[in-house]
Design an enzyme around this catalytic site. Structure first.
Site, mmCIF file in Angstrom:
data_model
loop_
_atom_site.group_PDB
_atom_site.id
_atom_site.type_symbol
_atom_site.label_atom_id
_atom_site.label_comp_id
_atom_site.label_asym_id
_atom_site.label_seq_id
_atom_site.Cartn_x
_atom_site.Cartn_y
_atom_site.Cartn_z
ATOM 1 N N CYS A 1 0.841 -1.191 0.000
ATOM 2 C CA CYS A 1 0.000 0.000 0.000
ATOM 3 C C CYS A 1 0.880 1.247 0.000
ATOM 4 C CB CYS A 1 -0.952 0.003 1.178
ATOM 5 S SG CYS A 1 -0.268 0.605 2.728
ATOM 6 N N GLU A 2 0.423 2.252 -0.710
ATOM 7 C CA GLU A 2 1.212 3.469 -0.846
ATOM 8 C C GLU A 2 1.138 4.369 0.384
ATOM 9 O OE1 GLU A 2 -1.799 6.465 -3.198
ATOM 10 O OE2 GLU A 2 -0.705 4.998 -4.394
ATOM 11 N N HIS A 3 0.256 4.038 1.322
ATOM 12 C CA HIS A 3 0.118 4.881 2.513
ATOM 13 C C HIS A 3 1.103 4.497 3.616
ATOM 14 C CE1 HIS A 3 -4.236 5.245 0.945
ATOM 15 N NE2 HIS A 3 -3.506 6.241 0.486
ATOM 16 N N HIS A 4 1.339 3.191 3.801
ATOM 17 C CA HIS A 4 2.235 2.731 4.872
ATOM 18 C C HIS A 4 3.373 1.855 4.358
ATOM 19 C CE1 HIS A 4 -1.755 3.454 6.797
ATOM 20 N NE2 HIS A 4 -1.003 4.062 7.691
ATOM 21 N N GLN B 1 -5.567 -0.540 -3.628
ATOM 22 C CA GLN B 1 -6.232 -1.651 -4.313
ATOM 23 C C GLN B 1 -7.217 -1.135 -5.351
ATOM 24 O OE1 GLN B 1 -7.570 -4.867 -1.756
ATOM 25 N NE2 GLN B 1 -9.229 -5.369 -3.159
ATOM 26 N N HIS C 1 -5.021 -6.449 3.883
ATOM 27 C CA HIS C 1 -4.028 -5.381 3.988
ATOM 28 C C HIS C 1 -3.338 -5.425 5.352
ATOM 29 C CE1 HIS C 1 -5.251 -2.903 0.372
ATOM 30 N NE2 HIS C 1 -6.174 -3.853 0.414
ATOM 31 N N CYS D 1 -1.468 -3.241 6.619
ATOM 32 C CA CYS D 1 -1.505 -1.957 7.312
ATOM 33 C C CYS D 1 -2.714 -1.867 8.239
ATOM 34 C CB CYS D 1 -1.520 -0.796 6.308
ATOM 35 S SG CYS D 1 -2.926 -0.814 5.174
#
Length: 206
Positions: free
Chosen positions: A95-98, A136, A164, A166
Site C-alpha cells: 500500500c502506498e500509505h504505509h 487496491q 491489507h 496496514c
C-alpha cells in the site's frame, strides 16, 4: 447535441530521479537507527543491502510496461466470442500509505472481439501493477484500463480480494478483514446478468 462520454484517464506523477544504491542503503541505515537499533551491529550490517535487493523485487513493476506485455495478440480465434477468465491470480503488493504488504487474489475476464492474448500475459499485467506502491482501488482500475486499451474487448471484468497488513498488523488490528474491489467495463458494465455470470464462474456468488 449529445456530449460524448469521456473516458476516465488515470493520471500518474512522473517519478523523480532515482537515488543511487548507496544513497538508498544509507536511508535504510537511518531508519534502523530511528527505530532504536544500531545499524552497525552484526545482525544488521547487511540489512541495508538486503532491503534494497528486496525493494528491487517488490517494486520491479515500475520498470515494466503492461502495454508491451499485451502487444502480441492472436487473431485466429475461430469465432470464439465468450468470456476468457483467469481465476486465482496471486496478488502481492504494497500500500502506498504505509508501504505495508497487501496480499490476495485477482480474477480477470474479458470478452474478445477479433483477437485474444496469451493468458500468461494477463497474469503478467496483474503482476506489473501489483509490483508498485498501490491502492487496491487504483490497481483494479489500472488492470482493466490496460486490457481495454490493448485488446479493445467488448468488455472487461476485474475483481481483487486482498488482506491489507496496514490494517491487520497496525492501526485497528483486524487480521481477518479482506477488501474486495471490482471494475467492469463495456458489456460487463451495462449487463448485470453478465456481471452475475462472471461472479458465479469465479466462485464469488451463491
Amino acid at each position: 447535441m449529445t456530449d460524448t462520454p469521456k473516458k476516465t484517464v488515470l493520471k500518474s506523477v512522473p517519478a523523480p530521479t532515482r537515488p543511487s544504491r548507496e544513497e538508498a542503503m544509507a536511508a535504510v541505515r537511518t531508519l534502523i537507527a530511528w527505530a532504536g537499533d544500531n545499524p552497525d551491529r552484526e545482525g544488521l550490517k547487511d540489512t541495508p543491502k538486503r532491503v534494497i535487493n528486496a525493494y528491487a523485487e517488490w517494486y520491479r513493476g515500475y520498470d515494466l510496461d503492461p502495454a508491451e506485455e499485451l502487444s502480441r495478440v492472436f487473431e485466429d480465434v475461430s469465432g470464439y466470442d465468450d468470456m476468457v477468465i483467469l481465476r486465482e491470480i496471486d496478488v502481492e503488493s504494497h500500500c502506498e500509505h504505509h508501504m505495508a504488504p497487501f496480499l490476495g487474489t485477482a480474477y480477470v475476464a474479458y470478452l474478445p472481439t477479433d483477437k485474444v492474448v496469451g493468458i500468461s500475459k494477463l497474469v503478467k499485467v496483474v503482476e506489473i501493477f501489483a509490483k508498485r506502491l498501490q491502492t487496491q482501488e487504483t490497481m483494479t482500475a489500472q488492470i482493466a484500463d490496460a486490457i481495454d486499451s490493448a485488446l479493445h474487448p467488448r468488455g472487461t471484468a476485474i475483481m481483487i480480494d486482498a488482506v491489507h497488513q496496514c490494517m491487520s498488523t497496525r492501526g485497528v488490528h483486524h487480521p481477518n478483514v479482506s477488501t474486495i474491489t471490482t471494475q467492469f467495463t463495456g458489456e460487463f458494465k451495462t449487463n448485470p446478468a453478465l456481471q452475475e455470470r462472471f461472479l458465479r464462474l469465479i466462485g464469488k456468488t451463491g
